[in-house]
Design a protein around this motif. Structure first.
Motif, PDB file in Angstrom:
ATOM      1  N   HIS A  42       0.683  -1.225  -0.093  1.00 46.56           N
ATOM      2  CA  HIS A  42       0.051  -0.385   0.157  1.00 46.56           C
ATOM      3  C   HIS A  42       0.478   1.322  -0.577  1.00 46.56           C
ATOM      4  O   HIS A  42       1.791   1.105   0.997  1.00 46.56           O
ATOM      5  CB  HIS A  42      -0.914  -0.052   1.559  1.00 46.56           C
ATOM      6  CG  HIS A  42      -1.386   1.569   1.201  1.00 46.56           C
ATOM      7  ND1 HIS A  42      -2.640   2.003   0.409  1.00 46.56           N
ATOM      8  CD2 HIS A  42      -1.795   2.448   2.347  1.00 46.56           C
ATOM      9  CE1 HIS A  42      -3.559   2.703   0.922  1.00 46.56           C
ATOM     10  NE2 HIS A  42      -2.483   3.308   1.893  1.00 46.56           N
ATOM     11  N   HIS A  44       1.545   5.682  -2.208  1.00 48.41           N
ATOM     12  CA  HIS A  44       0.745   6.927  -2.872  1.00 48.41           C
ATOM     13  C   HIS A  44       1.302   7.257  -4.101  1.00 48.41           C
ATOM     14  O   HIS A  44       1.939   8.322  -3.955  1.00 48.41           O
ATOM     15  CB  HIS A  44      -0.197   8.099  -2.496  1.00 48.41           C
ATOM     16  CG  HIS A  44      -0.850   7.137  -0.662  1.00 48.41           C
ATOM     17  ND1 HIS A  44      -2.568   6.718  -1.288  1.00 48.41           N
ATOM     18  CD2 HIS A  44      -1.085   6.493   0.148  1.00 48.41           C
ATOM     19  CE1 HIS A  44      -3.245   6.316  -0.135  1.00 48.41           C
ATOM     20  NE2 HIS A  44      -2.076   6.052   0.600  1.00 48.41           N
ATOM     21  N   LYS A 226     -10.449  -0.019  -2.447  1.00 45.03           N
ATOM     22  CA  LYS A 226      -9.928   0.593  -1.111  1.00 45.03           C
ATOM     23  C   LYS A 226     -11.002   1.518  -0.314  1.00 45.03           C
ATOM     24  O   LYS A 226     -11.640   2.275  -1.316  1.00 45.03           O
ATOM     25  CB  LYS A 226      -8.658   1.964  -1.261  1.00 45.03           C
ATOM     26  CG  LYS A 226      -8.571   2.666   0.070  1.00 45.03           C
ATOM     27  CD  LYS A 226      -7.311   2.231   0.717  1.00 45.03           C
ATOM     28  CE  LYS A 226      -7.205   3.184   1.615  1.00 45.03           C
ATOM     29  NZ  LYS A 226      -6.297   4.544   1.052  1.00 45.03           N
ATOM     30  N   HIS A 326      -2.227  -0.799   7.332  1.00 43.79           N
ATOM     31  CA  HIS A 326      -1.165  -0.341   8.577  1.00 43.79           C
ATOM     32  C   HIS A 326      -1.661  -0.887   9.594  1.00 43.79           C
ATOM     33  O   HIS A 326      -1.563  -0.592  11.176  1.00 43.79           O
ATOM     34  CB  HIS A 326      -1.986   1.531   8.929  1.00 43.79           C
ATOM     35  CG  HIS A 326      -2.509   2.194   8.304  1.00 43.79           C
ATOM     36  ND1 HIS A 326      -2.030   2.216   6.868  1.00 43.79           N
ATOM     37  CD2 HIS A 326      -3.801   2.921   7.488  1.00 43.79           C
ATOM     38  CE1 HIS A 326      -2.311   3.225   5.799  1.00 43.79           C
ATOM     39  NE2 HIS A 326      -3.665   3.064   6.760  1.00 43.79           N
ATOM     40  N   ASP A 380       3.055   3.034   2.631  1.00 45.40           N
ATOM     41  CA  ASP A 380       2.563   3.608   2.571  1.00 45.40           C
ATOM     42  C   ASP A 380       2.884   5.197   2.595  1.00 45.40           C
ATOM     43  O   ASP A 380       2.734   6.294   2.371  1.00 45.40           O
ATOM     44  CB  ASP A 380       1.809   4.149   4.156  1.00 45.40           C
ATOM     45  CG  ASP A 380       0.163   4.798   4.386  1.00 45.40           C
ATOM     46  OD1 ASP A 380      -0.705   5.155   2.704  1.00 45.40           O
ATOM     47  OD2 ASP A 380      -0.302   5.034   4.752  1.00 45.40           O
TER      48      ASP A 380
HETATM   49 ZN    ZN Z   1      -2.198   5.266   2.263  1.00 49.05          ZN
END
Ligand code: ZN
Length: 442
Positions: A42, A44, A226, A326, A380
């Protein structure tokens, strides 16, 4: 007497020295971990030049304009490890916090690497971070962020809120911004479905908007769906009847009035379940945010993944795989226990950035001792600020996650729980093989 005291002092000194020198990570384990090209479950990533300059699709709910919160240490401008990321990625030796002048130097160094790498800039960041494949959670993919190195995970929350969202938006200043963004994304999904407004019936909304959106995303390579639901409302998903959901939909869609959150919730729950079931049918996993924050108004209790347990325990949902992104911090023991559900996984994204390795290793070890096939490496990586871009956060989280994994496996080996061969096996599972199995990579 004096001689004895000297011997004693020497003995204490030797013991202290050997304890201090005892590496917390076995060098053989560290070498193994460093050699494994990882799947990052995961992150971005941002687009490569020239598309990077205007890229805002790295998140459906960008967190750069929220009401102030007390930032964790790792997001502050004076965080010492930033130095290492700048040096590794951009070959520039600067000390945090940056001054206006050193920020300019960093921007210039980043610009030089972007100019050199061009469309390969995003994969350059992966190479520097030991990441073979990054699961890219973005509204849309684009220049340089493409398969095979980047695999897509789009956002589905917008589909859950088809009514007038004024009452939901009024709950906190952050939600006021979030619902405006979700309304915009839903308008885009409606447009993609050839509509200008939601249809009059729930049945039409599901069959003309919700399911076609998911199927189109799947056709375009999406491997998971998501949800940022915890930013928007509680994670507790009830199991309402279709008739109950339809009654709410038709009543409020017609008048465009805004239902109060409690009245609205069963419709949202019904739509979540519709999406989750279709994801299972399509072979897409369901990802959901499960960690405190970001933001000072985030409901930590509402985001507790224990709220999802009734959903996980529904036999109808057992063909859908869920990933608690997370790892649910601070509810790390609860998320560990939830891994006993056959279709539930977690990753260490975000934690890998903000929680130092020695601390993260304590519950990572607990998870690995119980359900090692359900734990996924992730960063992340995210464009937080001018000094902590998606590049730095990816690189720093990847390094910290590898250290945490090394500490956990070294501890298990020294305590006689696992052999060196098993330690190596577990490293491969967390960094690569568990995700490859979850997504059916060949
Ligand atoms: Zn994220």
């Amino acid at each position: 007497m004096r001689f004895h005291r000297l011997l004693l002092a020497l003995a204490i000194l030797t013991a202290a020295t050997s304890l201090a020198q005892q590496p917390s990570i076995d060098p053989a384990i560290a070498r193994e971990i460093d050699s494994i090209p990882a799947i990052d479950n995961h992150a971005h990533p941002m687009l490569s030049p020239p598309a990077d300059a205007t890229d805002r699709e790295f998140d459906a709910l960008p967190v750069d304009s929220m009401a102030p919160q007390t930032d964790p240490i790792a997001l502050r401008p004076d965080w010492p490890p930033l130095h290492d990321a700048w040096l590794a990625l951009f070959n520039i030796d600067l000390q945090p916090p940056l001054t206006p002048d050193t920020q300019k130097q960093l921007d210039a160094a980043r610009g030089r690497v972007k100019a050199r790498e061009g469309g390969h800039y995003s994969t350059f960041v992966l190479d520097k971070s030991g990441i073979a494949t990054m699961v890219a959670n973005r509204v849309a993919m684009g220049t340089g962020v493409e398969p095979p190195r980047f695999l897509w995970v789009p956002y589905e929350d917008a589909l859950l809120f088809p009514l007038n969202n004024a009452a939901m938006a009024a709950q906190t200043p952050d939600r006021t911004q979030f619902y405006a963004l979700e309304d915009k994304l839903r308008a885009r999904y409606l447009q993609d479905a050839g509509l200008t407004k939601p249809p009059a019936t729930l049945d039409d909304y599901i069959n003309k908007v919700v399911l076609p959106t998911l199927r189109r995303q799947h056709e375009h390579g999406a491997i998971a769906a998501k949800f940022e639901l915890a930013y928007l409302r509680t994670l507790a998903i009830s199991n309402p009847t279709e008739a109950a959901a339809e009654a709410i939909y038709s009543k409020y869609i017609d008048t465009n009035t805004s239902p109060d959150p409690a009245t609205y919730k069963p419709l949202q729950d019904y739509l979540f379940r519709t999406v989750a079931l279709e994801c299972g049918r399509l072979g897409m996993a369901v990802h959901f945010h499960s960690m405190a924050g970001a933001g000072s108004y985030f409901s930590i209790a509402g985001g507790n993944p224990m709220n999802m347990e009734p959903l996980f325990n529904d036999p109808a949902m057992r063909h859908t795989n869920f990933v608690m992104l997370h790892g649910g911090w601070p509810f790390v023991h609860e998320t560990g226990a939830l891994l006993q559900k056959p279709n539930v996984y977690l990753d260490i994204s975000q934690q890998a950035l903000v929680i130092p390795a020695a601390t993260l290793a304590t519950w990572l070890r607990e998870w690995l001792e119980l359900f090692p096939d359900k734990v996924l490496f992730a960063t992340d990586g995210y464009p937080y600020s001018d000094y902590l871009g998606w590049e730095e956060s990816t690189w720093l989280a990847a390094r910290n996650a590898r250290n945490a994994l090394g500490i956990a496996l070294t501890g298990m080996e020294r305590d006689g729980e696992i052999t060196p061969v098993r330690a190596s096996r577990l490293a491969h599972m967390v960094l690569h093989d568990n995700a490859a199995a979850l997504y059916n990579f060949k």
